[in-house]
Design a protein around this motif. Structure first.
Motif, mmCIF file in Angstrom:
data_model
loop_
_atom_site.group_PDB
_atom_site.id
_atom_site.type_symbol
_atom_site.label_atom_id
_atom_site.label_comp_id
_atom_site.label_asym_id
_atom_site.label_seq_id
_atom_site.Cartn_x
_atom_site.Cartn_y
_atom_site.Cartn_z
ATOM 1 N N CYS A 1 -7.067 0.212 -14.735
ATOM 2 C CA CYS A 1 -6.803 -1.161 -14.841
ATOM 3 C C CYS A 1 -7.983 -2.146 -14.701
ATOM 4 C CB CYS A 1 -5.572 -1.436 -13.652
ATOM 5 S SG CYS A 1 -5.306 -3.304 -14.005
ATOM 6 N N ASP A 2 -8.440 -2.872 -15.524
ATOM 7 C CA ASP A 2 -9.375 -3.747 -15.921
ATOM 8 C C ASP A 2 -9.436 -4.695 -14.698
ATOM 9 O OD1 ASP A 2 -10.215 -2.350 -18.012
ATOM 10 O OD2 ASP A 2 -9.250 -3.633 -19.441
ATOM 11 N N ASN A 3 -8.356 -5.040 -14.135
ATOM 12 C CA ASN A 3 -8.159 -6.360 -13.370
ATOM 13 C C ASN A 3 -7.288 -5.735 -12.109
ATOM 14 O OD1 ASN A 3 -9.023 -8.672 -15.159
ATOM 15 N ND2 ASN A 3 -7.650 -7.682 -16.170
ATOM 16 N N VAL A 4 -7.947 -5.205 -10.838
ATOM 17 C CA VAL A 4 -7.663 -4.927 -9.694
ATOM 18 C C VAL A 4 -8.031 -5.837 -8.607
ATOM 19 C CG1 VAL A 4 -7.583 -3.006 -7.782
ATOM 20 C CG2 VAL A 4 -7.726 -2.449 -10.273
ATOM 21 N N MET A 5 -7.086 -6.805 -8.301
ATOM 22 C CA MET A 5 -7.257 -7.786 -7.212
ATOM 23 C C MET A 5 -6.917 -7.554 -5.760
ATOM 24 S SD MET A 5 -6.502 -10.850 -10.196
ATOM 25 C CE MET A 5 -7.351 -12.261 -9.046
ATOM 26 N N SER B 1 0.729 -1.213 0.049
ATOM 27 C CA SER B 1 -0.002 -0.011 -0.045
ATOM 28 C C SER B 1 0.951 1.174 0.089
ATOM 29 C CB SER B 1 -0.732 -0.196 1.331
ATOM 30 O OG SER B 1 -1.869 -0.882 1.196
ATOM 31 N N GLU B 2 2.195 1.153 0.715
ATOM 32 C CA GLU B 2 2.725 2.428 0.689
ATOM 33 C C GLU B 2 3.416 2.988 -0.780
ATOM 34 O OE1 GLU B 2 5.174 -0.919 2.775
ATOM 35 O OE2 GLU B 2 3.361 -0.249 2.370
ATOM 36 N N LYS B 3 3.240 2.017 -1.779
ATOM 37 C CA LYS B 3 3.890 2.400 -3.051
ATOM 38 C C LYS B 3 2.606 2.825 -4.013
ATOM 39 C CE LYS B 3 7.618 -1.039 -3.311
ATOM 40 N NZ LYS B 3 8.220 -2.096 -4.167
ATOM 41 N N LEU B 4 1.482 2.770 -3.322
ATOM 42 C CA LEU B 4 0.272 3.401 -4.409
ATOM 43 C C LEU B 4 0.243 4.744 -3.976
ATOM 44 C CD1 LEU B 4 -2.591 0.779 -3.543
ATOM 45 C CD2 LEU B 4 -1.822 1.237 -5.571
ATOM 46 N N ILE B 5 0.075 5.325 -5.196
ATOM 47 C CA ILE B 5 -0.407 6.967 -5.291
ATOM 48 C C ILE B 5 1.016 7.525 -4.850
ATOM 49 C CG2 ILE B 5 -1.871 8.815 -4.887
ATOM 50 C CD1 ILE B 5 -3.166 6.153 -6.062
ATOM 51 N N THR B 6 2.083 7.092 -5.140
ATOM 52 C CA THR B 6 3.375 7.924 -5.071
ATOM 53 C C THR B 6 4.067 8.148 -6.311
ATOM 54 O OG1 THR B 6 4.557 5.691 -4.918
ATOM 55 C CG2 THR B 6 3.341 6.736 -2.660
ATOM 56 N N ALA B 7 5.356 8.811 -6.238
ATOM 57 C CA ALA B 7 6.065 8.935 -7.290
ATOM 58 C C ALA B 7 7.571 8.582 -7.051
ATOM 59 C CB ALA B 7 5.941 10.584 -7.538
ATOM 60 N N ALA B 8 8.249 8.303 -8.362
ATOM 61 C CA ALA B 8 9.495 7.896 -8.392
ATOM 62 C C ALA B 8 10.215 8.881 -9.401
ATOM 63 C CB ALA B 8 9.729 6.437 -8.350
ATOM 64 N N PRO B 9 11.487 8.791 -9.669
ATOM 65 C CA PRO B 9 12.090 9.740 -10.548
ATOM 66 C C PRO B 9 12.009 9.259 -11.935
ATOM 67 C CG PRO B 9 13.495 9.492 -8.824
ATOM 68 C CD PRO B 9 12.407 8.507 -8.621
ATOM 69 N N PHE B 10 11.895 7.969 -12.156
ATOM 70 C CA PHE B 10 12.033 7.541 -13.530
ATOM 71 C C PHE B 10 10.824 6.680 -13.995
ATOM 72 C CE2 PHE B 10 16.143 7.814 -11.778
ATOM 73 C CZ PHE B 10 16.757 8.863 -12.535
ATOM 74 N N PHE B 11 10.306 7.172 -15.105
ATOM 75 C CA PHE B 11 9.096 6.597 -15.685
ATOM 76 C C PHE B 11 9.367 5.214 -16.323
ATOM 77 C CE2 PHE B 11 6.134 6.390 -19.629
ATOM 78 C CZ PHE B 11 5.163 6.185 -19.000
ATOM 79 N N VAL B 12 8.559 4.383 -16.125
ATOM 80 C CA VAL B 12 8.670 3.154 -16.917
ATOM 81 C C VAL B 12 7.315 2.939 -17.716
ATOM 82 C CG1 VAL B 12 8.295 0.548 -16.365
ATOM 83 C CG2 VAL B 12 9.659 2.240 -14.953
ATOM 84 N N ALA B 13 6.075 3.055 -17.469
ATOM 85 C CA ALA B 13 4.912 2.718 -18.450
ATOM 86 C C ALA B 13 3.734 3.484 -17.591
ATOM 87 C CB ALA B 13 4.832 1.371 -18.334
ATOM 88 N N PRO B 14 2.925 3.745 -18.852
ATOM 89 C CA PRO B 14 1.692 4.419 -18.207
ATOM 90 C C PRO B 14 0.866 3.314 -17.407
ATOM 91 C CG PRO B 14 1.301 3.880 -20.562
ATOM 92 C CD PRO B 14 2.925 3.495 -20.394
ATOM 93 N N ALA B 15 -0.161 3.755 -16.498
ATOM 94 C CA ALA B 15 -0.748 2.979 -15.853
ATOM 95 C C ALA B 15 -1.683 1.957 -16.499
ATOM 96 C CB ALA B 15 -1.699 3.862 -14.849
ATOM 97 N N ARG B 16 -2.159 2.426 -17.586
ATOM 98 C CA ARG B 16 -2.908 1.475 -18.406
ATOM 99 C C ARG B 16 -2.168 0.508 -19.065
ATOM 100 N NH1 ARG B 16 -7.914 3.102 -18.965
ATOM 101 N NH2 ARG B 16 -8.501 5.453 -18.352
ATOM 102 N N ALA B 17 -0.832 0.400 -19.187
ATOM 103 C CA ALA B 17 -0.248 -0.859 -19.394
ATOM 104 C C ALA B 17 -0.328 -1.936 -18.729
ATOM 105 C CB ALA B 17 1.400 -0.437 -19.784
ATOM 106 N N VAL B 18 -0.883 -1.778 -17.419
ATOM 107 C CA VAL B 18 -0.797 -2.686 -16.668
ATOM 108 C C VAL B 18 -1.996 -3.650 -16.687
ATOM 109 C CG1 VAL B 18 -0.657 -3.286 -14.004
ATOM 110 C CG2 VAL B 18 0.684 -1.463 -15.032
ATOM 111 N N ASP B 19 -1.831 -4.861 -16.819
ATOM 112 C CA ASP B 19 -3.202 -5.749 -17.179
ATOM 113 C C ASP B 19 -3.815 -6.292 -15.697
ATOM 114 O OD1 ASP B 19 -3.166 -6.127 -20.067
ATOM 115 O OD2 ASP B 19 -1.060 -6.327 -19.526
ATOM 116 N N TYR B 20 -3.024 -6.697 -14.603
ATOM 117 C CA TYR B 20 -3.332 -6.947 -13.278
ATOM 118 C C TYR B 20 -2.692 -6.022 -12.456
ATOM 119 C CZ TYR B 20 -5.257 -11.303 -15.654
ATOM 120 O OH TYR B 20 -5.976 -12.272 -16.449
ATOM 121 N N LEU B 21 -3.542 -5.689 -11.459
ATOM 122 C CA LEU B 21 -2.951 -4.979 -10.392
ATOM 123 C C LEU B 21 -3.196 -5.303 -8.978
ATOM 124 C CD1 LEU B 21 -1.223 -2.332 -9.534
ATOM 125 C CD2 LEU B 21 -3.118 -1.029 -9.476
ATOM 126 N N PHE B 22 -2.294 -6.114 -8.239
ATOM 127 C CA PHE B 22 -2.789 -6.832 -6.780
ATOM 128 C C PHE B 22 -2.349 -5.790 -5.907
ATOM 129 C CE2 PHE B 22 -1.349 -9.886 -10.049
ATOM 130 C CZ PHE B 22 -2.663 -10.681 -9.972
#
Length: 264
Positions: free
Chosen positions: A256-260, A218-239
């Motif tokens: 994300c269509d699959n938030v588990m 949970s502590e990584k949710l809604i946070t920022a880091a310096p280097f971009f990897v991918a847009p959120a919509r590129a993630v198919d499953y989010l746990f």
């Protein structure tokens, strides 16, 4: 005479107001300058000045209209491996449930991904490709796994292979599913990493994979880091963990269509 909440807000010193903004950031992850200005009965210009100062101190990242909390994930891999072990195990069990026999699974570095390696069932009939020696160790001598360890320079902070050699090997594989390690995730800012070289390798993993999954505490949710990897919509499953609020889950489901949610 009893002091009202409004009196308390009106009487704040600049340092107290900045501390209150930091508390809101830590509680919410993301803040808007307009909302803070209304709450603190001050101007948006003043709030933006406080946010600039907090960003300069490394507490947040300025984004359009407000700020995001900086991820706490920059600690060393050795430290992270011993943090929130039970919580990561719960995430790992839920994440492992989407894996199907015969798949090629790409397993990135990260303590939660190491837990996923341990959670994969025996006789899973999987080819697991990983740049994490720790994840590899969790799978060795277990039936049902064909393991490919990505080579290259071992980055101590990531506890895994990185650099040009690892990048070239990743580009030559077409995984069915990638469990991507991440330092920070935000619906608007996307997936981010704390290191530029790691971010480049993660971008290659996303590009190579048919599906991308992320399991994060949970502590990584809604946070920022310096280097971009991918847009959120590129993630198919989010746990995510069981403590995620309904409001935050609804926000994640917009990208994300699959938030588990992992069982606690």
């Amino acid at each position: 005479m009893q002091r009202t909440r409004q009196d308390a807000v009106d009487g704040l010193l600049p340092e107290e107001r900045q501390q209150l903004i930091l508390e809101r950031l830590r509680a919410r992850g993301r803040v808007l300058a307009s909302e803070l200005a209304a709450e603190l009965q001050t101007s948006e210009h003043t709030v933006r000045r406080h946010l600039r100062e907090l960003a300069d101190q490394g507490h947040c990242k300025r984004v359009y209209g407000g700020a995001l909390l900086i991820t706490p994930a920059a600690r060393s891999a050795a430290v992270r491996m011993h943090e929130a072990v039970d919580r990561k195990a719960c995430l790992a069990v839920t994440a492992a449930s989407i894996v199907r026999p015969g798949q090629i699974v790409l397993l990135d570095t990260g303590s939660t991904n190491v837990a996923i390696a341990a959670a994969l069932p025996d006789n899973a009939d999987l080819t697991v490709v990983t740049n994490s020696p720790e994840a590899c160790a969790r799978l060795l001598n277990r039936p049902g796994f064909d393991i490919i360890l990505i080579g290259g320079r071992i980055a101590a902070h990531a506890a895994g292979s990185t650099g040009a050699t690892a990048l070239l090997q990743i580009q030559q594989i077409k995984p069915d599913l990638c469990f991507l390690g991440t330092c920070a995730f935000d619906p608007d800012e996307g997936v981010a990493a704390c290191d530029a070289e790691e971010a480049e390798l993660k971008r290659a993993m996303v590009k190579a994979s048919s599906q991308v999954a992320i399991a994060l505490t949970s502590e990584k949710l809604i946070t920022a880091a310096p280097f971009f990897v991918a847009p959120a919509r590129a993630v198919d499953y989010l746990f995510v963990e069981a403590d995620v609020t309904a409001e935050r889950r609804a926000l994640l489901e917009t990208v994300c269509d699959n938030v588990m949610v992992a069982r606690s």
